[in-house]
Each structure stands twice: as structure tokens, then as C-alpha cells.
Design an enzyme around this catalytic site. Structure first.
Site, PDB file in Angstrom:
ATOM      1  N   ASP A 148       0.820  -1.210   0.000  1.00 27.75           N
ATOM      2  CA  ASP A 148       0.000   0.000   0.000  1.00 27.75           C
ATOM      3  C   ASP A 148       0.854   1.260   0.000  1.00 27.75           C
ATOM      4  O   ASP A 148       0.306   2.363  -0.087  1.00 27.75           O
ATOM      5  CB  ASP A 148      -0.953  -0.001   1.200  1.00 27.75           C
ATOM      6  CG  ASP A 148      -2.386  -0.280   0.786  1.00 27.75           C
ATOM      7  OD1 ASP A 148      -2.591  -0.755  -0.345  1.00 27.75           O
ATOM      8  OD2 ASP A 148      -3.301  -0.011   1.582  1.00 27.75           O
ATOM      9  N   ASP A 196     -10.872  -6.453  11.186  1.00 29.96           N
ATOM     10  CA  ASP A 196     -10.712  -7.895  11.356  1.00 29.96           C
ATOM     11  C   ASP A 196     -11.785  -8.462  12.290  1.00 29.96           C
ATOM     12  O   ASP A 196     -12.427  -9.468  11.971  1.00 29.96           O
ATOM     13  CB  ASP A 196      -9.307  -8.224  11.879  1.00 29.96           C
ATOM     14  CG  ASP A 196      -8.843  -7.279  12.980  1.00 29.96           C
ATOM     15  OD1 ASP A 196      -9.671  -6.472  13.471  1.00 29.96           O
ATOM     16  OD2 ASP A 196      -7.664  -7.336  13.364  1.00 29.96           O
TER      17      ASP A 196
END
Length: 736
Positions: free
Chosen positions: A140, A448
Site C-alpha cells: 500500500d 478484522d
């Protein structure tokens, strides 16, 4: 053979000593009930001083009891798993499912490329058929420095993988292996290869670190791979096209190591970034990987890892597959979660980073209540479950045998061209279910946990597996501020889930067991814990300064339930900590960090959530630094707390520490002046004095950082000045 075929691939065992714990919990509950009876029956009258302080303390104790009740539910019936990999090999060696492995990185300065490729190499070297392994790196940061490190790793893998498999090397991260292994002088064949491989690795590492330090790729290096031409079009790390390069094509017959054995597929991806589109942090990166991998390899099982979390056990992948391929229950499994383990933890774990009790007791308790939560790394997912499919017993049983039906035959160049669109910013505009019903969920700092909850609510079961040899090992925070900021993000994100439509009691109603709904609350209620804790560590001390008693006299029988609950509960906590390999000093450090997080991280986590709710703050993802300066590392190894940065969290911690010091001194001074020390100490103020003294004792490193230390890790002068001013103001108001 026929008899063995029906034996399970894994076994489940209940925890030992469950009955002693249950008796402990019940006896503690009785003690708490007596405390509540005392609080209710001795509320000061409206004319008496301290009535509202008393009521506030009672409410704090009610909250502590409620939270403790949730922890008991989590710990009531923990279960543990073991696998039978020999049975897996015997039945399915030729029919093992493919594994797509996702490694995520975001910034080459915070997460050095040399560290990243060690994680990549460790999973490439799994004890698993290489043609069924596909390793993807999501960058990223869009950095050509990271891409260069991947190019180097792809070449080094040709000698590293056969070396690992030939000599059964553990761990299979080159850095971790050569740091801990001793040169095998007795085995001349291995010694020769060992020396050659280490020399090659050190050479590669030096080239990568030198290039990273320079911050740019030389023209000579750029000529080594066509992929470097992609950076000719890159405007910045936040504004660039999709960069997708298949560095090793596992389907290519020429993609072999030095011994002629096939290599795993290795893919580099930097998804498209433009200022006009929100990129959704790690969740967005994971979803881009899910889509791209579905076009390139489409393996039914996905492993996701943080870039610092290298594989410490080459058989972890087979352990996970045992759960998925079990004939009786494998079709129910949505994900298999391994624990987070860390290296570089100091002997006494100065920042309480080991998480041993959480990983050793609480997460197995989740498993006993319906399945562990997804903790962001070290997790093997069923692709279909992660992509939104609901569990259906009949359908999933029918599909559980078809692991290897999908084969993709296109060449690497064709796959590169056709897969790039899947990582473009505009893709999710057309397919709006991504980040909602498909893939990891967006809009939450702990994507998550939320995504794992969604998988549970679709009917899937999760499994927690904690092998004797740790599956994955990462790096803990090496400064106090890093640890506090990390917990701030966790507490904010978890509370955001609790206060949203995804609250387990709402979203999970009739979808997951009530005990699993309650289990999720052990972390989702971290943030509200700050208020009761802050009250308990400040108000009794300030009342001591003013001469207001909030606890029973030491000569009263009512002191017994307080003493029983406090001593018994903390003794159990210490025993548990020692059981999992900790030290007494480590337990004391853990108690200190427990306090610091509750009065700083959780407060700011709660406040950040409120500010975002009213539109005064935006979501941000703070990447934890994986490297530290030499002087910071030295202080960390000496177990000196790092206060070097100016942070409002430190101001709160220091203010509370000083308030307790001033109150203890002021309270004792009053006693001396009145010449009534014996009655003060022996009667109504004893417990308050002990509580205040305990808080002073646990804050000793704070006082050292404020007034005694001269190194760069001391408390900044600005923080010292503010905290002294706030503490004096609080004491003055208490005396008013």
C-alpha cells in the site's frame, strides 16, 4: 487403511482444572455480593460529606463486576485442539487444496523491505506442495524499494527453499534462522551449504538495506526487471495506477529452484490510489488481494499475515488444512485462527505485549463458546466464507470434496493485464457489496474483528489452534506510546462495533450463541472501562486528602469481603501469569500497563469514537513502527519506560500519578499534625491509604521519568509542567 480413513484429522480437548476455576469464580462472586450489600446498607445520608463519591464508587464497582462476569463466561470452558498431520498426508497428499497467502505492508520506512521479504520467504518455504502455494504481497506504499526487495527475494528463493527442505530448517525466515542457528560444523555437507546460503542472504540484505537507505533505485537495478517501468508513471504513493507483477509463475515449467523443483507463485500488487477515492486502509488492500488472487490462482483457502509476522513453523499450513479437510466437521469451518506471538519481548515484558493470558485462556474460551474472533493476522480463511457465502450444511458438505476443481491456464502476462482492473479504485463502485457483504468490512478501525463476526453470523464455525511450536512470530511495540496508540485504535474500533448495528446482541441475535455474543464484549467494552477505572484511581485518593472515608474500618467485619476479593483475584492473576511463562516482575509490569491503557488509551479511544460520531474527526489507520532508533532499543532492552514523546496520554498518566502522590503525602501529613496516626491508620482510612500507596508504587517509573531521569526517554518538560499543574488543581478543588 480403511479403518484409519474414518479417524478424525483433529481432536478437541477441554482445559484442565476447569472445576477449580469455576469454584474460584463462584467464591469470588459471593465476596462481591457482600461488598454490594455493604455499599447499599452504608450509603451516607444527604447531609453527610462524600455521599456522591460513595455512590460513584458503588457504580464503578458494579461496572467492574459486570465486566468480570463477562470474563468469567469467556474463561468458563476453554478448549484446545490438536491435529493429526500424518493422517492428512496419508489420505490427501495428492489432493491438498491450494493456499493463497496474503502479506500486507504499507510504508517502506516504517516496515523495512528487508523485514517484509523475510516474511514472504518464510511462507514460500512451507512444507507443502509448492505448486499449490501462491504468495501475494500487497504494497500500500506503492514503493519501488519494496518491489526491488521482492525481485531480490524471488531470486534468493531458488536457493533458500531447497536448503530449507533438505535440512528441515526452522524457522524459515532467513533473518530469524541465521540469528538463532549455530553453524553445523559437524556436518560438512550442511556446513558448506549453510555458509554459502548465509553469505548469499547477507549480500542480498545489504543490497536491499543500502538501496532503502538511499531512497531510490539505480538505473542498473531498474534494468533487471520490466516491472520497474511502472514507476515511470507513478505521481506519488497516494496517486498511482495499479501495479501488478507476477515475479514467479508457479504454472511455468521453467519456474524451478536450483534442484529443479517447482517454485510457489509470487505476486507483487500495489493497488490503484487516487486522492478522489477512499482506499479503506488494510481492509481495502485485503479485498483487492481477494479479487486479484481469484483471477490468478483462486485457491479455496487464504492465509493473511502482517508483514512482520513471519512463519515460525513450516507445518502450520498442514495444521490448518487438517481442520478444513476433516470428513465430519471440516465443512463447517470458516476460518482457523493462530495466536499472535512475539519475539524481542524483554525478560519482564515491560510493556505487557506478550498477550500470553489472552492467547492462552481467553481465545480458547471464545473457541469453547462458539469460535474465536478474527484477530487480523495468522488466520486461514475459507475463501467462500470471506466472500459472503452463508453456511448451508447440505451445500457445504457437498462442496467440501471439490477443493481442486478450478484451474487457471492463462500465461503470466495475460493474467497481469486482465487482473489489474480488479485492483482499480472504480471497481468497487460497480460492485458495491465489497466492504459490506463481500470481503472484509469497511468503516471500522478493527475491520478484522467486524469481518470475523460477520462470518460467524453467516453460520460458519471458527477454530483456534495454538501449536506447541508457535505458528507465527512478530514484533511487539518497543515504546510506551506505540503500545498505547495501538490499544487506542483497538478500543475505539471495538466500541464502535458495540455501539453500531453490528453489536453482537443485535447483529448476532439468533445467529450466534448468547455466550459468544457476550464473549465479544470482553474487548468491545474496553473503552467504557476507562470511566470506572479513572474514578477508582482518583476519587478515593482525593477523598483521603479531604478526610472522607469510602471503605469500611479495618476493625469492621465488612473489610473481609474487600480483602478476600482483592487478594484472591490478584493472586489468581499472578498464578495464571506465571503458568504461562511470565515472571513476578513481568506480572507487575502487566498490571501497570493494564492501568495505563485504561486511563489513557481507552479514554482517547472513546473520545475519538464520539468525535467521529458527530463529524469532528475522520478515520485513520496508524501503522505501528517495526524499527526503533538504537538508543530507544537500548532503553527497551534495559526495561526503561520510553516517555520521550509529548502526548496527551502521558499527561493523563502523569497527572493521576502525581494526584496519588500528593494525596498520600497530604493524608499522612494531616495525620501527623493531628497526632492521631494510630486511629487514622487503624480505622476508617486504612484501605484508602493502601489503595493510594499501591497506586504510588505502581507509578514509580512515571515519577522517575518526570523528575529523576536525564536520558532522552524521560518525560518531556511540557508534559511535566502540565501534569503538575493539573494535579495541584485537582487537589486544591478536592480541599475546597
Amino acid at each position: 487403511m480403511e479403518k484409519n480413513y474414518h479417524l478424525p484429522l483433529y481432536a478437541t480437548k477441554s482445559a484442565k482444572a476447569r472445576i477449580p476455576f469455576q469454584l474460584f469464580a463462584l467464591s469470588l462472586f459471593v465476596g462481591v455480593c457482600f461488598i454490594f450489600v455493604y455499599r447499599v446498607s452504608n450509603i451516607p445520608s444527604e447531609e453527610e460529606a462524600g455521599r456522591w463519591a460513595w455512590i460513584g464508587l458503588f457504580l464503578s464497582e458494579l461496572w467492574f463486576c459486570l465486566y468480570w462476569f463477562i470474563t468469567v463466561i469467556v474463561r468458563w470452558n476453554p478448549i484446545y485442539r490438536c491435529t493429526f498431520k500424518d493422517r492428512l498426508s496419508l489420505r490427501y497428499e495428492e489432493a491438498l487444496p491450494g493456499i493463497d497467502i496474503f502479506v500486507c505492508t504499507a510504508d517502506p520506512m516504517i516496515e523495512p523491505p528487508a523485514m517484509v521479504i523475510n516474511t514472504v520467504l518464510s511462507v514460500m518455504a512451507y512444507d507443502y506442495p509448492p505448486q499449490k502455494l501462491n504468495v501475494y504481497l500487497s504494497d500500500d506504499g506503492g514503493s519501488d524499494l519494496t518491489f526491488y526487495a521482492m525481485v531480490e527475494a524471488s531470486s534468493f528463493s531458488k536457493i533458500w527453499l531447497p536448503f530449507c527442505k533438505k535440512f528441515k530448517v526452522e524457522p524459515r525466515s532467513p533473518e530469524a534462522y541465521f540469528r538463532t542457528a549455530v553453524e553445523p560444523l559437524e556436518d560438512h555437507v550442511m556446513a558448506k551449504e549453510w555458509s554459502s546460503i548465509m553469505k548469499s542472504y547477507e549480500g542480498m540484505k545489504k543490497r536491499i538495506e543500502t538501496t532503502t537507505k538511499l531512497g531510490q533505485i539505480s538505473e542498473e537495478i531498474r534494468k533487471q526487471h520490466k516491472g520497474f517501468r511502472e514507476w515511470n508513471l507513478v505521481a506519488s504513493r497516494r496517486d498511482h495506477q495499479t501495479i501488478l507483477q507476477i515475479l514467479i509463475d508457479g504454472k511455468d515449467p521453467k519456474a524451478v529452484d536450483i534442484e529443479g523443483q517447482p517454485l510457489p507463485t509470487l505476486v507483487y500488487l500495489a493497488r490503484e490510489k487516487t486522492p478522489q477515492y477512499h482506499h479503506n486502509f488494510k481492509a481495502g488492500a485485503m479485498n483487492a488481494l481477494i479479487r486479484v488472487s481469484s483471477r490468478i490462482s483462486n485457491s479455496p483457502i487464504i492465509l493473511n499475515l502482517d508483514c512482520d509476522m513471519y512463519s515460525n513453523n513450516s507445518e502450520s499450513v498442514r495444521d490448518a488444512v487438517c481442520f478444513y479437510m476433516d470428513e465430519e466437521k471440516g465443512h463447517e469451518v470458516g476460518f482457523v485462527q493462530f495466536p499472535q506471538s512475539f519475539e524481542n519481548i524483554t525478560k519482564n515484558d515491560v510493556y505487557g505485549s506478550s498477550l500470553n493470558a489472552i492467547m492462552g485462556v481467553e481465545i480458547p474460551g471464545f473457541d469453547g463458546n462458539g469460535g474465536p474472533l478474527f484477530i487480523g493476522t495468522g488466520c486461514f480463511h475459507r475463501r467462500n466464507a470471506l466472500c459472503g457465502q452463508k453456511y448451508s450444511d447440505q451445500e457445504c458438505k457437498a462442496n467440501s470434496k471439490g477443493w481442486n476443481d478450478i484451474k487457471i491456464e492463462e500465461s503470466a502476462s495475460v493474467l497481469e493485464d486482465t487482473s489489474k482492473v480488479l485492483a482499480n479504485c472504480t471497481y468497487e463502485e460497480k460492485y458495491t457489496q465489497w466492504g459490506n457483504e463481500v470481503g472484509l468490512k469497511y468503516g471500522c478501525p478493527v475491520e478484522d474483528v467486524l469481518s470475523g463476526l460477520a462470518v460467524h453470523c453467516r453460520g460458519w464455525r471458527s477454530i483456534y489452534f495454538n501449536p506447541e511450536r508457535k505458528g507465527f512470530i512478530g514484533l511487539p511495540p518497543s515504546t510506551l506510546l506505540q503500545s498505547l496508540v495501538q490499544h487506542k485504535r483497538w478500543s475505539e474500533g471495538n466500541f464502535q462495533i458495540f455501539a453500531s448495528k453490528y453489536c453482537p446482541f443485535v447483529y448476532g441475535y439468533k445467529k450466534i450463541p448468547l455466550k459468544l455474543q457476550l464473549s465479544y464484549c470482553i474487548y468491545m467494552l474496553w473503552a467504557p472501562n476507562c470511566f470506572a477505572t479513572l474514578y477508582y484511581v482518583a476519587v478515593p485518593s482525593l477523598c483521603l486528602l479531604r478526610g472522607i472515608s469510602l471503605f469500611p474500618k479495618i476493625s469492621s467485619a465488612w473489610v473481609l469481603p474487600f480483602a478476600f476479593v482483592i487478594i484472591f483475584h490478584r493472586a489468581y492473576s499472578l498464578g495464571e501469569f506465571l503458568w504461562f511463562g511470565g515472571t513476578v516482575q513481568g506480572w507487575w509490569n502487566d498490571q501497570r500497563m493494564w492501568l495505563f491503557r485504561r486511563i489513557s488509551s481507552y479514554i482517547f479511544g472513546f473520545l475519538d469514537y464520539i468525535l467521529k460520531l458527530v463529524g469532528f474527526s475522520k478515520s485513520a489507520f496508524v501503522v505501528t513502527e517495526k524499527v526503533a532508533d538504537d538508543d530507544v532499543s537500548e532503553r527497551y532492552e534495559q526495561e526503561l519506560m520510553e516517555f520521550g514523546a509529548s502526548s496527551p496520554m502521558f499527561t493523563i498518566i502523569a497527572t493521576i500519578a502525581l494526584v496519588n502522590a500528593f494525596c498520600l503525602v497530604g493524608g499522612m501529613k494531616k495525620a501527623v499534625i493531628r497526632m492521631d496516626v494510630q486511629s487514622l491508620v487503624s480505622e476508617q482510612f486504612t484501605l484508602q491509604i493502601l489503595l493510594c500507596a499501591l497506586l504510588v508504587l505502581i507509578n514509580l517509573p512515571v515519577y522517575q521519568g518526570l523528575f529523576l531521569r536525564k536520558d532522552k526517554g524521560r518525560m518531556p518538560t511540557s508534559v511535566t509542567q502540565r501534569s503538575v499543574m493539573f494535579a495541584l488543581l485537582a487537589c486544591a478543588l478536592a480541599m475546597y
